[in-house]
Design an enzyme around this catalytic site. Structure first.
Site, short mmCIF file in Angstrom:
data_model
loop_
_atom_site.label_atom_id
_atom_site.label_comp_id
_atom_site.label_asym_id
_atom_site.label_seq_id
_atom_site.Cartn_x
_atom_site.Cartn_y
_atom_site.Cartn_z
N HIS A 138 4.61 -0.21 6.37
CA HIS A 138 4.40 -1.16 5.27
C HIS A 138 4.52 -2.60 5.75
O HIS A 138 3.73 -3.47 5.35
CB HIS A 138 5.43 -0.93 4.16
CG HIS A 138 5.00 0.04 3.10
ND1 HIS A 138 3.85 -0.13 2.35
CD2 HIS A 138 5.57 1.18 2.65
CE1 HIS A 138 3.73 0.87 1.50
NE2 HIS A 138 4.76 1.68 1.65
N GLY A 167 12.38 5.42 0.00
CA GLY A 167 12.54 4.12 0.62
C GLY A 167 11.58 3.14 -0.02
O GLY A 167 10.64 3.53 -0.72
N HIS A 190 7.21 5.35 7.82
CA HIS A 190 6.41 4.96 6.65
C HIS A 190 6.74 3.54 6.22
O HIS A 190 5.84 2.71 5.99
CB HIS A 190 6.69 5.97 5.52
CG HIS A 190 5.99 5.67 4.24
ND1 HIS A 190 4.95 6.44 3.76
CD2 HIS A 190 6.18 4.70 3.30
CE1 HIS A 190 4.53 5.96 2.60
NE2 HIS A 190 5.26 4.90 2.30
N GLU A 191 8.05 3.23 6.11
CA GLU A 191 8.44 1.90 5.65
C GLU A 191 8.14 0.82 6.70
O GLU A 191 7.75 -0.30 6.35
CB GLU A 191 9.92 1.88 5.27
CG GLU A 191 10.32 2.87 4.19
CD GLU A 191 9.50 2.76 2.92
OE1 GLU A 191 8.99 1.66 2.62
OE2 GLU A 191 9.33 3.78 2.23
N LEU A 229 5.15 4.95 -3.24
CA LEU A 229 5.35 4.37 -4.56
C LEU A 229 4.26 3.37 -4.91
O LEU A 229 4.02 3.10 -6.09
CB LEU A 229 6.72 3.69 -4.63
CG LEU A 229 7.93 4.60 -4.43
CD1 LEU A 229 9.22 3.82 -4.56
CD2 LEU A 229 7.91 5.77 -5.40
#
Length: 215
Positions: free
Chosen positions: A173, A76, A169-170, A128
């Site tokens: 962010h 993602g 997780h996303e 990432l």
């Protein structure tokens, strides 16, 4: 482009489909953008809500995020990871049961999971924007996120296991938090040292993947 067998093992925007191309259409259309790295300000502050629904600019951003996520071999990607300060993320991920999930969501809000019904899984997690290292992190094994699609329509996405981890997780962010922020100080420092040693290897692999796709 090859498609998955018609066994409804793919969910697009949370909806089962009979077949889907191996390369998502958004990835085909999108351009690869630079992925921001831990330490850049955009990753460490809350993002702005998406308000411009149904615009070519938003559609292009989603396409580019898919292409960028694919070439970086990610599960993602959040908008601030391509230096865009918006509450938006995309995913293309196969879960623990072999089901592929593909989609995007704007302005996501995670449902609160009551402590009594919460089951934590400790598994390796990477990012990432922290190229290279993985560290074990406990997260609930179930997540429900509510938001909107690119046209402003209501959207509810549910995930279990690895997909639940991705959704959490996303969403983190978009609040300006990285998985590193959930680690003990010693583990965070060791992950940053490992990133310094391995980041160029990750960058080189992304460049090779982008060239292979002609992007």
């Amino acid at each position: 482009m090859a498609a998955t067998p018609p066994d409804r093992r793919v969910r697009v925007q949370g909806v089962p489909v009979d077949a889907y191309p191996a390369l998502a259409p958004e990835t085909e259309r999108g351009a690869v953008r630079r992925i921001t790295v831990v330490g850049e300000e955009v990753l460490h502050r809350p993002c702005r809500p998406v308000t411009g629904f149904g615009t070519p600019e938003l559609a292009r951003l989603i396409d580019d995020m898919f292409a960028t996520n694919h070439t970086a071999e990610g599960a993602g990607l959040a908008a601030n990871q391509v230096d865009v300060d918006l509450r938006l993320f995309v995913w293309d991920i196969t879960d623990d049961w072999g089901v592929r999930h593909v989609g995007h969501i704007a302005n996501p809000v995670l449902d609160e999971t009551p402590a009594a019904g919460r089951r934590l899984l400790e598994e390796p997690e990477g990012c990432l924007s922290v190229p290279g290292p993985y560290r074990t992190l406990a997260r609930p094994d179930h997540a429900v996120v509510r938001g909107q699609d690119q046209h402003g329509n209501p959207l509810v996405i549910e995930g279990h296991g690895y997909f639940a981890r991705c959704l959490q997780h996303e969403t983190d962010h978009l609040h300006g938090r990285l998985y590193l922020d959930r680690l003990a100080a010693r583990d965070r420092k060791s992950a940053l040292r490992e990133m310094a040693d391995r980041r160029q290897e990750a960058f080189d692999r992304r460049a090779v993947n982008a060239a292979r796709l002609g992007k």
